[in-house]
Scaffold this active site. Structure first.
Site, short mmCIF file in Angstrom:
data_model
loop_
_atom_site.label_atom_id
_atom_site.label_comp_id
_atom_site.label_asym_id
_atom_site.label_seq_id
_atom_site.Cartn_x
_atom_site.Cartn_y
_atom_site.Cartn_z
N ARG A 192 33.13 56.49 15.44
CA ARG A 192 34.26 55.92 16.40
C ARG A 192 33.70 55.78 17.67
O ARG A 192 33.63 55.19 18.62
CB ARG A 192 35.54 56.55 16.35
CG ARG A 192 36.50 56.14 15.59
CD ARG A 192 37.27 57.36 14.89
NE ARG A 192 36.55 58.08 13.98
CZ ARG A 192 36.47 57.82 12.78
NH1 ARG A 192 36.99 56.84 12.14
NH2 ARG A 192 35.70 58.61 11.99
N THR A 193 33.37 57.36 18.29
CA THR A 193 33.00 57.66 19.34
C THR A 193 31.94 56.76 19.95
O THR A 193 31.77 55.94 21.06
CB THR A 193 32.93 59.00 19.95
OG1 THR A 193 33.84 59.90 19.33
CG2 THR A 193 32.64 59.28 21.25
N LYS A 233 11.05 66.69 16.89
CA LYS A 233 9.85 67.25 17.01
C LYS A 233 9.86 68.36 17.85
O LYS A 233 8.84 69.01 18.07
CB LYS A 233 9.02 65.95 17.58
CG LYS A 233 8.82 64.85 17.07
CD LYS A 233 8.18 63.84 17.61
CE LYS A 233 8.46 62.37 17.08
NZ LYS A 233 8.43 61.25 17.94
N ARG A 235 26.80 63.49 22.87
CA ARG A 235 27.46 64.54 22.01
C ARG A 235 26.41 65.47 21.38
O ARG A 235 25.31 65.14 21.24
CB ARG A 235 27.93 63.60 20.96
CG ARG A 235 28.62 64.40 19.66
CD ARG A 235 29.25 63.73 18.52
NE ARG A 235 30.41 63.42 19.14
CZ ARG A 235 31.62 62.75 18.32
NH1 ARG A 235 31.25 62.64 17.16
NH2 ARG A 235 32.44 62.39 19.02
N HIS A 259 36.50 67.40 23.75
CA HIS A 259 36.06 66.19 23.56
C HIS A 259 37.00 65.18 24.34
O HIS A 259 38.07 64.76 24.01
CB HIS A 259 36.44 65.65 22.27
CG HIS A 259 36.02 64.44 21.52
ND1 HIS A 259 35.36 63.34 22.51
CD2 HIS A 259 36.11 63.50 20.35
CE1 HIS A 259 35.22 62.33 21.76
NE2 HIS A 259 35.27 62.58 20.64
#
Lengths: 338, 354
Positions: A23-24, A52, A74, A102
Site C-alpha cells: 500500500r504505502t 552487499k 521505510r 508511520h
C-alpha cells in the site's frame, strides 16, 4: 483529487524501501508521478547495495549525491529514517520505521474518519486493538488522535502492550468487551508475527477467540461504530471476514484510497516549501488551537483539510515543517541544510 | 591541604619533614580501572594496548584490568601471557588481565581457572556476556574457592534482555525500541547470591545500575556474603534520556536506566554498597555506532573521563573526595589484591600518584 497537478514537475522522488510494502509504496510510487508530474525512482533492498553490506549512511550519501527532492523511506529499524534524514539535504518522508512511527498512515486514518463522519475527531473514542507492541501505526495514531481531541484506548493482551503506554495518555484494556464499550472507531492491527521473537500469544485460535473482531464483540460498541485496519489484514486472525467487508461499517477500502491522497498532499506540501529561496523559506506552523502553549505545534496540516489555519488561509507561505526529529517523522530540510 | 593527610600524619607534621604546600590540591593514589576492553588481540582497529595505556595515563589511571573478550578470547595461559608481554612492551602503566570464566566465553565449560590464576589472571569473567547457566555459575564459584579468586558476573538474565536495546519503559515505547526490564539485573544477582551462599567463593557484580540490585547487594553484604560490585560513570552521570533521538553513542550494556536508578547508584557509591567505579571503557569505531539504534554496538570509552565525571559529583556534593578516591583506587586494589590504592611510606616511588 483526480485533478491533475504539476507541483512535482521536474522533481525527483526516491522511494527507498528497506522493508516490504504494498500500500504505502504504491501510493508513493505511481500516483505522484502520474498525478503530480514527478519522476520516481524506486529502490528496494533486493536491488540495492544494502545487500552487499553498504551501511545506511553510505546509502544516504549516495542517494544524496543524486540530488533528489524527496526521499520516501521505510526501514525495519526504529529511528533509521531519522538517522538518514540527518545525512541528506532533501525532504525525507518516513514511510514507517521499525516499531516507531508511520506518520502518513495516521494522517490518512484521520482523514478517512473526517470524511466519513463529516466532522472533526473531537470527543470520539477510538479503540486501537491488537498487536500494539509491534505496531508503528498504533504509536502514530496515538499521537495524532490525541492531538485531534479523540480519546484513545488500547485493547490487547498484556504481552502485546508495550511498557509505559499508559503514560502516553492511553486507556488500557485487556478485555475486548470492556475495551470496545461505546467506542466510535475501532482500529484493528495485524498480529505482526514477523517481528515477534518468541511467543506472545498461545495460538491464533485463542487470539481470534479472545481478541479477533467479529459481530459478537462489536455489539458493545456504538451501533454506528466504524472499523478500520491499516492492512494487510489477516482474516480470521484479528478480524472476521464479514466484519472487514461490511460496507456500512468498514472503512478499510477507503483508507487505502485516502492513503494516495494523503501521500500526494505530503509530497505537494514538501516540494512547495522547497521553491522558496535559501534562507527565506516559508514555514507554516499549524497550531493546535486547543493547546495553550504557543510552541505546541500541530505538525500535520493535512489532518484538517477543511479547516486550515488562519495563516494558511491568508496564504502566508506554502510549506510546512515536521520539525527536526519531530514525532511526525516528516523531516524538512532547507537547501544545503544538511 | 592534603586529603590523605590525616591518615599519613596522625599526630602532627614532624619537624624534619619537608613540607610541600599543595595549595588546595589533592594528593591521591593512581587510579585503578577494573574494567577495560581493549581490541588487542583481534580488534586492533578499535584499540591497541598501547592506545589504551595512553588513554589511561591521560586520565590519571595507573592500573588497568583488561577483559578477556578479545579475539581470540583470553581463555588460556598463552593468550594471557601474550597480553602481559604486549603490555610490558608498552610499559606506560600497569596492565593486568582477567581470564574467561568459561571456554571461549560460551558459558558451558569452565576455563583452566587454576592455571590461569597461576599465570596472573586477576579474576574470571565472560566479559559482556552473563554466565547464564546456574549450574556453571555454581561450579565456578565452588571451584574458584581453591584459589580464592574472583568470579565476575555481567548481571543480566539473557532471556529477559531478549531483543532489548534500552531500558524498558515510556521512553523505549515512544522510540519504538524493544526494552530491557530493570528486573533482569536484580534477578541475576539474587540468583548468584543464593549460589554464593551455597558454594562459597568470591563474587563480583560488574556494573550495578538499578536501585533494586543495590538494595539486594547491601543486604547480602550485611549478611556477610563475599560480594562486591562496581558501577561505571555513565550510570551515575546519565539516564535513559540520553538515548532519545536514537543517540547510539549512549547505547551501553546494561542500558542506561531511569533517573531514580541513577540517583540510587550515586547513593550506593556514597554509602559504600557499590565498592568501585570502573570506566567500562569499550572503544567503538564510527562504523559500529553510526547505525540504526537496533544495529549499533554497545559501549562507550571512559578511561580519559573516569576521573572527571566522578569528580563532577564531588564538586556538586554527591560524593566526598575520599569516597570518590576509595571507589576509584582503594577498593579496586583491595578487591583485586593489587598493591596501590593507598599512599604509604613505600608507595612514594610508584608511578602516577598525583
Amino acid at each position: 483529487m483526480t485533478r491533475k497537478h504539476s507541483s512535482l514537475r521536474g522533481r525527483t522522488l526516491i522511494n527507498l524501501f528497506f522493508e516490504n510494502s504494498t500500500r504505502t509504496r504504491t501510493s508513493f510510487r505511481a500516483w505522484p508521478a502520474k498525478r503530480l508530474g514527478g519522476d520516481v525512482i524506486n529502490m528496494s533492498v533486493g536491488t540495492s547495495s544494502i545487500k552487499k553490506g553498504e551501511t545506511l549512511i553510505d546509502t544516504a550519501m549516495t542517494l544524496n549525491a543524486m540530488h533528489p527532492d524527496v526521499l520516501v523511506v521505510r526501514h525495519a529499524d526504529s529511528g533509521a529514517v531519522h538517522l538518514l534524514a540527518e545525512k541528506v539535504n532533501c525532504s525525507v518522508i518516513n514511510a514507517g520505521d521499525g516499531t516507531h512511527e508511520h506518520p502518513t498512515q495516521a494522517l490518512l486514518d484521520a482523514l478517512t474518519i473526517r470524511r466519513r463522519l463529516g466532522r472533526g475527531l473531537e470527543g470520539l473514542t477510538v479503540a486501537i486493538c491488537g498487536d500494539i507492541a509491534h505496531s508503528r501505526v498504533a504509536r502514530s495514531n496515538i499521537h495524532l488522535m490525541a492531538i485531534m481531541g479523540a480519546r484513545v484506548r488500547a485493547v490487547a493482551p498484556p504481552t502485546l502492550i508495550p511498557a509505559g503506554l499508559e503514560r502516553m495518555g492511553v486507556e488500557i484494556h485487556h478485555d475486548m468487551e470492556r475495551g470496545l464499550a461505546d467506542v466510535d472507531i475501532i482500529m484493528m492491527l495485524r498480529l505482526q508475527t514477523e517481528r515477534m521473537k518468541g511467543s506472545f500469544v498461545p495460538s491464533i485460535r485463542e487470539y481470534y477467540r479472545l481478541y479477533g473482531l467479529d459481530y459478537e464483540k462489536l455489539k458493545v460498541a456504538k451501533p454506528d461504530a466504524l472499523i478500520m485496519h491499516p492492512g494487510p489484514m489477516n482474516r480470521g486472525v484479528e478480524i472476521a471476514s464479514e466484519v472487514a467487508d461490511d460496507i456500512d461499517r468498514s472503512l478499510i477500502r477507503e483508507q487505502v484510497e485516502m492513503g494516495v491522497a494523503v501521500r500526494m498532499a505530503c509530497l505537494d506540501a514538501l516540494v512547495s516549501a522547497q521553491v522558496a529561496p535559501v534562507g527565506k523559506e516559508p514555514v507554516i506552523h499549524i497550531r493546535d488551537e486547543r493547546a495553550d502553549d504557543p510552541h505546541n505545534l500541530q505538525k500535520c496540516p493535512l489532518a484538517r483539510p477543511g479547516k486550515r489555519s488562519r495563516r494558511a488561509r491568508r496564504g502566508v507561505g506554502r510549506g510546512w515543517t515536521g520539525g527536526r526529529g519531530g514525532s511526525t517523522g516528516l523531516h524538512r530540510r532547507g537547501p544545503g541544510g544538511c | 591541604m592534603v586529603e590523605a593527610g590525616p591518615q599519613v600524619f596522625i599526630d602532627a607534621v614532624q619537624e624534619d619533614v619537608d613540607v610541600v604546600d599543595c595549595a588546595g590540591k589533592c594528593l591521591a593514589p593512581g587510579l585503578i580501572d577494573m574494567r577495560v576492553t581493549t581490541g588487542e588481540p583481534g580488534n586492533e582497529h578499535l584499540e591497541t594496548l598501547a592506545s589504551a595505556c595512553q588513554a589511561a595515563a591521560a586520565g590519571g589511571v595507573t592500573t588497568i584490568v583488561c577483559l578477556p573478550n578479545t579475539d581470540p578470547v583470553v581463555d588460556d595461559v598463552a593468550l594471557l601471557e601474550f597480553v602481559e608481554r604486549r603490555a610490558a612492551e608498552v610499559g606506560l602503566i600497569s596492565v593486568h588481565s582477567y581470564a574467561a570464566a568459561t571456554k571461549r566465553t560460551r558459558g558451558e565449560e569452565m576455563s583452566e581457572i587454576g592455571l590461569l590464576h597461576e599465570a596472573g589472571a586477576l579474576g574470571f569473567t565472560d566479559g559482556p556476556k552473563a554466565i547464564a547457566s546456574a549450574m556453571v555459575m555454581r561450579r565456578l564459584l565452588s571451584y574458584s574457592t581453591v584459589f580464592g579468586t574472583l568470579v565476575i558476573q555481567h548481571p543480566e538474565i539473557p532471556e529477559l534482555v531478549g531483543e532489548g536495546v534500552m531500558s524498558e519503559g515510556e521512553t523505549a515505547t515512544r522510540l519504538g525500541l524493544a526494552g530491557i526490564p530493570a528486573a533482569a539485573e536484580v534477578m541475576m544477582i539474587e540468583r548468584d547470591l543464593r549460589l554464593l551462599a551455597l558454594s562459597g567463593g568470591r563474587y563480583h557484580a560488574s556494573r550495578v545500575t538499578t536501585s533494586a540490585a543495590i538494595e539486594v547487594i547491601a543486604r547480602a553484604k550485611a549478611d556477610g556474603l563475599a560480594v562486591t560490585c562496581d558501577t561505571a560513570p555513565h550510570y551515575f552521570a546519565l539516564n535513559e534520556g540520553a538515548v532519545t533521538d536514537y543517540r547510539t553513542f549512549a547505547k551501553v550494556s546494561p542500558p542506561l536506566r531511569s533517573e531514580a536508578d541513577r540517583r540510587s547508584v550515586l547513593a550506593g557509591l556514597a554509602n559504600g554498597t557499590i565498592d568501585a567505579i570502573a570506566s567500562d571503557h569499550t572503544p567503538r569505531d564510527q562504523d559500529s555506532k553510526r547505525l540504526p539504534f537496533n544495529q549499533a554496538a554497545d559501549g562507550v570509552v571512559g578511561l580519559e573521563t573516569l576521573l572527571q565525571v566522578t569528580l563532577e559529583n564531588v564538586h556538586n556534593g554527591a560524593l566526598t573526595m575520599l569516597q570518590a578516591i576509595r571507589a576509584l583506587s582503594l577498593r579496586p586494589a583491595e578487591i583485586l589484591g593489587l598493591p596501590g590504592g593507598r599512599l604509604t611510606k613505600g608507595s612514594a616511588g610508584r608511578s602516577g600518584d598525583f
